[in-house]
Every structure is written in C-alpha cells, then in structure tokens.
Design a protein around this motif. Structure first.
Motif, PDB file in Angstrom:
ATOM      1  N   GLU A  48       0.827  -1.211   0.000  1.00 12.91           N
ATOM      2  CA  GLU A  48       0.000   0.000   0.000  1.00 12.91           C
ATOM      3  C   GLU A  48       0.858   1.256   0.000  1.00 12.91           C
ATOM      4  N   ARG A  49       2.020   1.172   0.639  1.00 15.84           N
ATOM      5  CA  ARG A  49       2.853   2.360   0.786  1.00 15.84           C
ATOM      6  C   ARG A  49       4.043   2.363  -0.157  1.00 15.84           C
ATOM      7  N   GLY A  50       4.141   1.321  -0.962  1.00 15.12           N
ATOM      8  CA  GLY A  50       5.256   1.246  -1.892  1.00 15.12           C
ATOM      9  C   GLY A  50       6.604   1.120  -1.194  1.00 15.12           C
ATOM     10  N   LEU A  51       6.630   0.413  -0.066  1.00  9.95           N
ATOM     11  CA  LEU A  51       7.877   0.262   0.684  1.00  9.95           C
ATOM     12  C   LEU A  51       8.524  -1.094   0.408  1.00  9.95           C
ATOM     13  N   GLU A 154       3.181  -4.709  13.280  1.00 10.98           N
ATOM     14  CA  GLU A 154       4.577  -4.623  13.691  1.00 10.98           C
ATOM     15  C   GLU A 154       5.492  -5.434  12.769  1.00 10.98           C
ATOM     16  N   VAL A 155       4.955  -6.520  12.219  1.00  8.07           N
ATOM     17  CA  VAL A 155       5.738  -7.272  11.226  1.00  8.07           C
ATOM     18  C   VAL A 155       6.081  -6.329  10.068  1.00  8.07           C
ATOM     19  N   ALA A 156       5.105  -5.527   9.673  1.00  7.38           N
ATOM     20  CA  ALA A 156       5.354  -4.555   8.597  1.00  7.38           C
ATOM     21  C   ALA A 156       6.413  -3.533   9.031  1.00  7.38           C
ATOM     22  N   HIS A 157       6.367  -3.117  10.297  1.00 10.10           N
ATOM     23  CA  HIS A 157       7.376  -2.169  10.793  1.00 10.10           C
ATOM     24  C   HIS A 157       8.774  -2.760  10.661  1.00 10.10           C
ATOM     25  N   VAL A 158       8.903  -4.023  11.013  1.00 13.71           N
ATOM     26  CA  VAL A 158      10.214  -4.681  10.939  1.00 13.71           C
ATOM     27  C   VAL A 158      10.646  -4.814   9.482  1.00 13.71           C
ATOM     28  N   PHE A 159       9.726  -5.229   8.630  1.00 14.76           N
ATOM     29  CA  PHE A 159      10.062  -5.320   7.205  1.00 14.76           C
ATOM     30  C   PHE A 159      10.585  -3.966   6.695  1.00 14.76           C
ATOM     31  N   ALA A 160       9.890  -2.909   7.043  1.00 11.88           N
ATOM     32  CA  ALA A 160      10.189  -1.606   6.448  1.00 11.88           C
ATOM     33  C   ALA A 160      11.387  -0.914   7.079  1.00 11.88           C
ATOM     34  N   THR A 161      11.665  -1.207   8.357  1.00  7.57           N
ATOM     35  CA  THR A 161      12.718  -0.435   9.042  1.00  7.57           C
ATOM     36  C   THR A 161      13.734  -1.291   9.796  1.00  7.57           C
ATOM     37  N   GLN A 162      13.428  -2.578   9.975  1.00  7.21           N
ATOM     38  CA  GLN A 162      14.238  -3.489  10.801  1.00  7.21           C
ATOM     39  C   GLN A 162      14.210  -3.080  12.281  1.00  7.21           C
ATOM     40  N   CYS A 163      13.232  -2.234  12.631  1.00 11.57           N
ATOM     41  CA  CYS A 163      13.128  -1.769  14.013  1.00 11.57           C
ATOM     42  C   CYS A 163      11.690  -1.840  14.504  1.00 11.57           C
ATOM     43  N   LEU A 164      11.549  -1.739  15.826  1.00 11.48           N
ATOM     44  CA  LEU A 164      10.237  -1.677  16.459  1.00 11.48           C
ATOM     45  C   LEU A 164      10.249  -0.581  17.504  1.00 11.48           C
ATOM     46  N   LEU A 165       9.085  -0.002  17.744  1.00  5.95           N
ATOM     47  CA  LEU A 165       8.932   0.947  18.853  1.00  5.95           C
ATOM     48  C   LEU A 165       8.569   0.148  20.088  1.00  5.95           C
ATOM     49  N   GLN A 166       9.369   0.268  21.127  1.00  3.89           N
ATOM     50  CA  GLN A 166       9.162  -0.559  22.310  1.00  3.89           C
ATOM     51  C   GLN A 166       9.351   0.218  23.595  1.00  3.89           C
TER      52      GLN A 166
ATOM     53  N   ARG B 174      -1.105   7.863  23.239  1.00  2.04           N
ATOM     54  CA  ARG B 174      -2.191   8.842  23.247  1.00  2.04           C
ATOM     55  C   ARG B 174      -2.036   9.829  22.095  1.00  2.04           C
ATOM     56  N   HIS B 175      -0.799  10.292  21.939  1.00  2.14           N
ATOM     57  CA  HIS B 175      -0.503  11.218  20.847  1.00  2.14           C
ATOM     58  C   HIS B 175      -0.876  10.585  19.500  1.00  2.14           C
ATOM     59  N   CYS B 176      -0.477   9.351  19.305  1.00  4.58           N
ATOM     60  CA  CYS B 176      -0.757   8.680  18.032  1.00  4.58           C
ATOM     61  C   CYS B 176      -2.265   8.531  17.816  1.00  4.58           C
ATOM     62  N   LEU B 177      -2.996   8.169  18.884  1.00  3.96           N
ATOM     63  CA  LEU B 177      -4.444   8.021  18.752  1.00  3.96           C
ATOM     64  C   LEU B 177      -5.094   9.358  18.406  1.00  3.96           C
ATOM     65  N   LEU B 178      -4.704  10.393  19.126  1.00  2.56           N
ATOM     66  CA  LEU B 178      -5.340  11.701  18.944  1.00  2.56           C
ATOM     67  C   LEU B 178      -5.077  12.279  17.569  1.00  2.56           C
ATOM     68  N   GLN B 179      -3.826  12.168  17.141  1.00  2.00           N
ATOM     69  CA  GLN B 179      -3.440  12.797  15.881  1.00  2.00           C
ATOM     70  C   GLN B 179      -3.641  11.873  14.687  1.00  2.00           C
ATOM     71  N   GLY B 180      -3.972  10.604  14.987  1.00  2.00           N
ATOM     72  CA  GLY B 180      -4.037   9.656  13.884  1.00  2.00           C
ATOM     73  C   GLY B 180      -2.651   9.429  13.298  1.00  2.00           C
ATOM     74  N   VAL B 181      -1.620   9.600  14.138  1.00  2.00           N
ATOM     75  CA  VAL B 181      -0.248   9.407  13.661  1.00  2.00           C
ATOM     76  C   VAL B 181      -0.022   7.935  13.493  1.00  2.00           C
ATOM     77  N   GLU B 183       2.477   4.891  13.409  1.00  2.00           N
ATOM     78  CA  GLU B 183       3.797   4.602  13.966  1.00  2.00           C
ATOM     79  C   GLU B 183       4.822   4.254  12.898  1.00  2.00           C
ATOM     80  N   LEU B 184       4.351   3.652  11.814  1.00  2.00           N
ATOM     81  CA  LEU B 184       5.301   3.313  10.757  1.00  2.00           C
ATOM     82  C   LEU B 184       5.894   4.589  10.173  1.00  2.00           C
ATOM     83  N   GLY B 185       5.037   5.584   9.998  1.00  2.00           N
ATOM     84  CA  GLY B 185       5.523   6.873   9.504  1.00  2.00           C
ATOM     85  C   GLY B 185       6.590   7.440  10.429  1.00  2.00           C
ATOM     86  N   TYR B 186       6.338   7.324  11.729  1.00  2.00           N
ATOM     87  CA  TYR B 186       7.292   7.816  12.720  1.00  2.00           C
ATOM     88  C   TYR B 186       8.619   7.059  12.614  1.00  2.00           C
TER      89      TYR B 186
END
Ligand code: SF4
Lengths: 466, 203
Positions: A48-51, A154-166, B174-181, B183-186
């Motif tokens: 969808e994002r062309g990544l 999150e699988v998509a996050h890893v595919f696209a960046t090799q990282c996760l927000l944790q 909360r920020h992500c929910l409110l702004q519709g951000v 996380e992948l973009g971040y």
C-alpha cells in the motif's frame, strides 16, 4: 559500574534511540522470522505504501501454521485440501520471491515450525533480538536472546525499518533450585510454574529463568520452558547462555564458523547477568516438588499433578471451564478415558521429545479406538527420528506419523479434533476450541501423552517403565 | 453490533472521544482464540473479520446465532464499547482479534488488565484499550448498556452519573491516537538514525 542483567545488556545493545517520556525506544531487530498466517497483511501494508523490505537478509520465512502435515499433500502431488491455506502458502512464496526474503518452502528439507528451525539452523544466537508474528517467539529466549511475539502491523514495521517501537518491559527473575524428579520433564516444570504464577502473572515482564535446575536442562528442555513464558502473560522468557548453549550451536549451518565462532564465543560469554544485578521481581521455585502435570481447564494456568484432584471450588470462569471440559469440581482426572493424543508443536516436538514418547511406546500399542498423531517439529527432526527408527515405533504402535508443522497445536491446517473429544496434547494452549470447535485439550508432557495413549485414559507416566 | 467501523487495520484516523453504550462480556482471561477462532486465520486480508468475532460463542455448530450470547442480544446493537473481565486478549499474537472487533463496530475495550500483545495490536489500529481501575470496572461489569465516554485526550472514562475515572495511556500512544499518527511513519522518519546505528555497529 551498575550490575546489568542479561536482559538489560541485550536491550542496551539494541537501542537505536533510547526511550523518553514522550516516545518509546527504537529497538533494532537482529532476526525476524515469519510464516504464512500473520505475514500477508504485513506485506499488504508495504505494498500500500510502496515500501521495500529494508533488510531482507535478516528475515527467514517458513511454512508451518496452515501447512498440511499429510505427506500426500506435501510431497504426493495431491492438492492442498484447504483452499484458503493454499492461497496463503502461494502468497508467502510470491511475497518472499519479490522481496528477496529466504523461504524454506513446502518441500524444503529445512522447513518446519518457525521456533524449531531458528535454533536448529543456528540462526538463533545469544544476545540477539528476535521477533516473529507469533506469540511463542519466546522459545528463542532459551539461547539468551530477547525474543517476543508481535502483531502483523509490527511485522510490517520490521520489514520496512528493521526496528520496532518498544517500551522497556520489567524483569522477573525465577530462581529454580532443586532437581526435577525422575519421570518429570521441563514441560511439567513450566506447567507447574504457570499454575503458580497464573496466566497473567508475568504480564509486562520479561522472565529470566535462573538457578541450578535451569542450568541442568538441555537446550531442548530450555526451549520448552521459555516457549510457555507467554502462557504466564510474559512478554518474553530467557535463559543466560552457557556451555550447553554453545555446544548446541557449534557447527550448525547458520552459526558462526572458524574464527568468527571464537569471536562470537567471547561476546556470548559476557552476556550472563552481572553478579548482584537487579530485577523488578524475584520468585523462587523448587524443581524437586514438580510432578507430572496435566491441565484440567481452558487456560494453561489450570493445571494439577496427574494424580491430583480438580479444585473443589472456584469463580464463574472456573465453573465455565469445567463445564466446557466436562469435569466436576473436586474430582480426580487419572483414569478418565481420552480420544486422541497429539505429540507435536514448538513446545514439545524436537528429537528428545519424540525419543521419550517412542521409548514408552516401543513394543506396545496405543489403546483401541484411540487416535494418536505424532508431528515432528521440523523436517530435520523428522529425518533424524527416522534415522533412529522412531517412526517405526510410532507406526507399529498404531500412531500416525506426519510431515512437520503446527498441526493440532492450532488446528488451522485441518488437523483438528471433533467437539467433545478429549485430546492429551504436548502443545501449549488448552483454550476453548483451540484444537477444533468444542474439542477438549489436556496439556501434558510427551511422556504423559505416551502413557495416556497406551492406557487410552489419563495416566501417570511413572507407571510405564520405558 | 453493526458492520460499520474502521474496517481492517491501519486506517487510523484521530480518535478523541468515544461515546457509546457498553456491551458487557462477563468473562475473564478472554484469549484471542475466542475473539477470532483459528480457522478464520487463513485469510490474506484485514477486512471482513467481523463475522469471525467470537464465532464459537456467537453461533452454534449449525451456524445459528446463540440468542443468549451478549453480542447477539438486540440491546448490543450499535454498542461501540466492550467491557470484559481481566487479562483480556491473552494468548496468540493474532492481530485479527483487533481487526475483528473494529469490523464489528467495537472502538474501545475496557478491562482491569489487557494482555500486552493485544494491547499493542489494538493501538496500532485505533482501537482504544482501556485498563480501568477495579472499582470502575466492577461498576461497568454490572451495568451493561451504560452510556459511557472514553476520553482519549484526558485519559478518563466518564460514567453516566458524571463520575470520572482516570486510566493510564502511554503519552506516545495517546498522541498517536489523537493525531491519527501512524507509527510506521514515525519509524520511517527515524531511518537516518537507524542507518547510522547500523554503520556504527558494523564498526
Ligand atoms: S506449534 Fe503452535 S504455538 Fe508453536 S508456532 Fe505453531 S501454532 Fe504457534
């Protein structure tokens, strides 16, 4: 210098950006494992994002969850019976080919359950961060890794960046002293532990299993213990690497070789927690008190010793679970008839598990009218078992011997039990319907499963000399 | 229950306030195998999973709706807030659980505790996971159909009598929910840091 735990060392070594009050850490993922069931939606997010897949070399894909275990469907040219499963398999093949991700395909001799093949190939190595779209990724923690399950986004996050927000989880040390008594196994130990902790007892925590009883476990046994950490609600389970770990990994195809091996050893020896390192919680447990365990309810915390009695009273959930299982409060389970035995899953389908079950079945037959499915954890396990003649033991006893896969652990691939049937299973979840709508799962060790198969009833493995 | 709502995941628009009647599922340790039974997992899509939601509790073996199941009762129609017992969403990592709830019109889940992986999956899709205090939760459990407000910005739950109960939500979530951000973009915006880190590690 602060004394650091194993977990803390791995966490710090993978923080691309540390966490702040306002944002989670960006954590680097060394190894990503994927399979046909939770990956298609992740590939769709990329499309969808062309990544692109950013580091295809850090992902390995396999077919296990929805993949058939009947030889004719895998090797015999018979079409895969479940069409939607066939489509998932084709989707993973296409997605991997397009992204340059390595796939152990349907007829690959290295294919198997995702948490069996990582260690088997030597891909799972101490100090790594490992993720997979599957909650039992905690299995890999047995090697001193921080390994956890993630959802498809999150699988998509890893595919696209090799990282996760944790966000950094808390730590729980479980100190296990004593020795496992004869006739008990790592499965009984972890079931007893979950019985004590409860299914949410580990929530928000990473468990480190420590102590002499843990050091005495083989790698396969350690994997069984770490595998079920998620059943206590924990984010992950881990065990510090030691000589047992190194001996297991040495010479495996994807393990470092030659000089690289020596350098890796040096790094790995520095991983165990420093003396005096702190944990958020500590729990002690005596392995010497463990008995063969069996579950009586509909979550893995509802367990009793095999000769014990179902609790006499409980809350609504307890009564609902007993109603589903067809058991009465306060009754003994030993001697109750069963319909099916499943030896398989990423919890208990490695070679030593099959050896234990086979040693009890050798020269015996499973009970009349009972069905037994033996599903090796990987094609390599299958091949090794056949080289020892274990398949003959199972077949002669009247059991079915299958190709590897998740099979009746999750019942997506058509391997299920009918409503109302009792299944003694070496897998990890006894949730309602887990093995088919209405099917009743009794979790146990491979030895107990084999004993039950011979007796056709719930039976203590200690009564069956191997 | 209605078939509307954010069908499928990742269509995360800003979520500020959810005001709805509640539907109460009086069960603890509801695992994701109950939320979406495994046989529905052989899909390659995020869409249309509403029909799989609690399938084995909602329908009998012949596929007929069980009249006594809470989500099948007429008063459950249109309810966007699900209240359930503790440890909701334990077990399997399947994100299908969050997708199915959203597809069936559920926009917030309230419990005393929500399992880690499900919690994360919910947030990724704009489904608000609310870990409420025991007293508030106990009240909600015995007042199905209550008109409740989940205020994401204030991180409070508003009960019909005006009482407010704070719940904790990670500031980033909360920020992500409110702004519709998303996380992948971040994460993608951090790629230069990630590249630099990789280079430094290779040494
Ligand atoms: S064997 Fe069971 S628990 Fe293990 S990966 Fe497969 S489905 Fe998950």
């Amino acid at each position: 210098m602060t004394a650091l735990s194993l977990f803390e060392k791995i966490w710090r070594a993978h923080e691309v950006l540390p966490e702040t009050a306002g944002a989670p850490a960006v954590l680097y993922v060394d190894l990503h494992l994927t399979h046909e069931v939770t990956s298609p939606q992740a590939f769709a997010i990329l499309a969808e994002r062309g990544l692109p897949v950013r580091r295809p070399g850090r992902t390995l894909a396999t077919l296990d969850h929805a993949t058939p275990t009947e030889s004719q469907q895998v090797f015999g040219g018979v079409p895969i019976r479940i069409e939607s499963a066939a489509r998932q398999i084709a989707a993973l093949e296409n997605n991997c080919a397009a992204a340059g991700v390595e796939l152990f395909g349907l007829r690959d001799a290295r294919r198997g359950i995702v948490h069996v093949i990582g260690p088997e190939q030597g891909l799972t190595q101490p100090g790594m961060t490992i993720v997979c779209g599957d909650s039992h990724t905690s299995t890999h923690g047995a090697f001193g890794t921080f390994a956890f399950g993630i959802g498809s986004t999150e699988v998509a996050h890893v595919f696209a960046t090799q990282c996760l927000l944790q966000r950094k989880p808390k730590t729980l040390a479980i100190e296990i002293g004593g020795r496992l008594p004869a006739g008990t196994s790592a499965k009984d130990l972890v079931l007893a532990l979950i019985g004590r902790l409860g299914v949410a007892g580990g929530a928000g925590h990473v468990i480190e299993y420590r102590g002499p009883a843990v050091r005495a476990l083989s790698m396969e046994e350690r994997m069984t213990v770490c595998n079920m950490s998620i059943e206590a609600g924990a984010r992950a389970g881990m065990i510090a690497p030691d000589e047992t770990t190194f001996a297991y990994l040495r010479g495996r195809p994807r393990a470092p070789q030659g000089e690289a091996w020596e350098r890796a050893l040096e790094r790995w020896r520095r991983l165990p927690g420093d003396d005096g390192c702190a944990f958020d919680r500590v729990l002690e447990f005596d392995a010497g008190t463990v008995e063969p365990m069996i579950s009586y309810g509909t979550n893995p915390g509802m367990v009793i010793p095999i000769n014990g009695k179902v609790p006499a009273a409980g809350d609504d959930a307890f009564h609902k679970a007993l109603h589903y299982m067809g058991f009465e409060p306060g009754e003994a389970l030993a001697g109750k008839p069963i319909d099916l035995v499943f030896v398989g899953s990423c919890t208990n389908a490695r070679l030593p598990d099959l050896r234990i079950a086979a040693s009890m079945l050798r020269g015996r037959r499973i009970a009349k009218g009972l069905r037994m499915l033996v599903v090796p954890g990987s094609q390599q396990v299958k091949q090794a078992a056949e080289a020892e003649g274990l398949h003959r033991v199972f077949l002669d006893a009247g059991a079915e011997w299958r190709e590897s896969g998740c099979s009746m652990c999750v019942g997506i691939n058509g391997d299920t039990a009918a409503a109302g049937r009792y299944v003694v299973s070496t897998s990890n979840r006894n949730f309602e319907g887990r093995q088919g709508p209405g099917a009743r799962t009794l979790l146990a060790s491979p030895a107990t499963a084999a004993a039950c198969a011979i007796a056709g009833r719930i039976a203590d493995p200690r009564g069956f000399a191997a | 229950m209605s078939g509307q709502g954010a069908a499928g995941g990742n269509d995360v628009r800003g979520v500020r306030v959810i005001r709805s009647r509640t539907v109460v599922l009086p069960a603890a340790d509801v695992d994701t195998d109950q939320i979406v039974p495994a046989r529905f997992l052989t899909t390659t899509s995020r869409m249309g999973l509403g029909r799989a939601l609690f399938a084995d509790w909602r329908y009998d073996a012949a596929g007929a709706p069980r009249a006594d199941f809470v989500l099948n009762r007429p008063e459950a129609a249109g309810c966007g807030i699900l209240v359930a017992g503790g440890n909701f969403g334990c077990g399997s990592s399947r994100e299908h659980a969050a997708w199915a709830l959203l597809d069936a019109g559920i926009r917030a889940v309230v419990s005393t505790s929500i399992a880690d992986i499900f919690f994360t999956n919910a947030l990724k899709n704009g489904l608000v996971p609310v870990r409420a205090d025991a007293a508030t939760h106990a009240w909600l459990m015995v007042h199905p159909g209550a008109e409740v407000e989940v205020d994401v910005a204030g991180s409070v739950l508003r009960l019909p009598d005006g009482r407010e109960a704070a719940f904790t939500l990670d500031p980033f979530a909360r920020h992500c929910l409110l702004q519709g951000v998303d996380e992948l973009g971040y994460l993608l915006s951090r790629l230069p840091d990630i590249e630099a880190w990789e280079t430094a590690r290779r040494g």
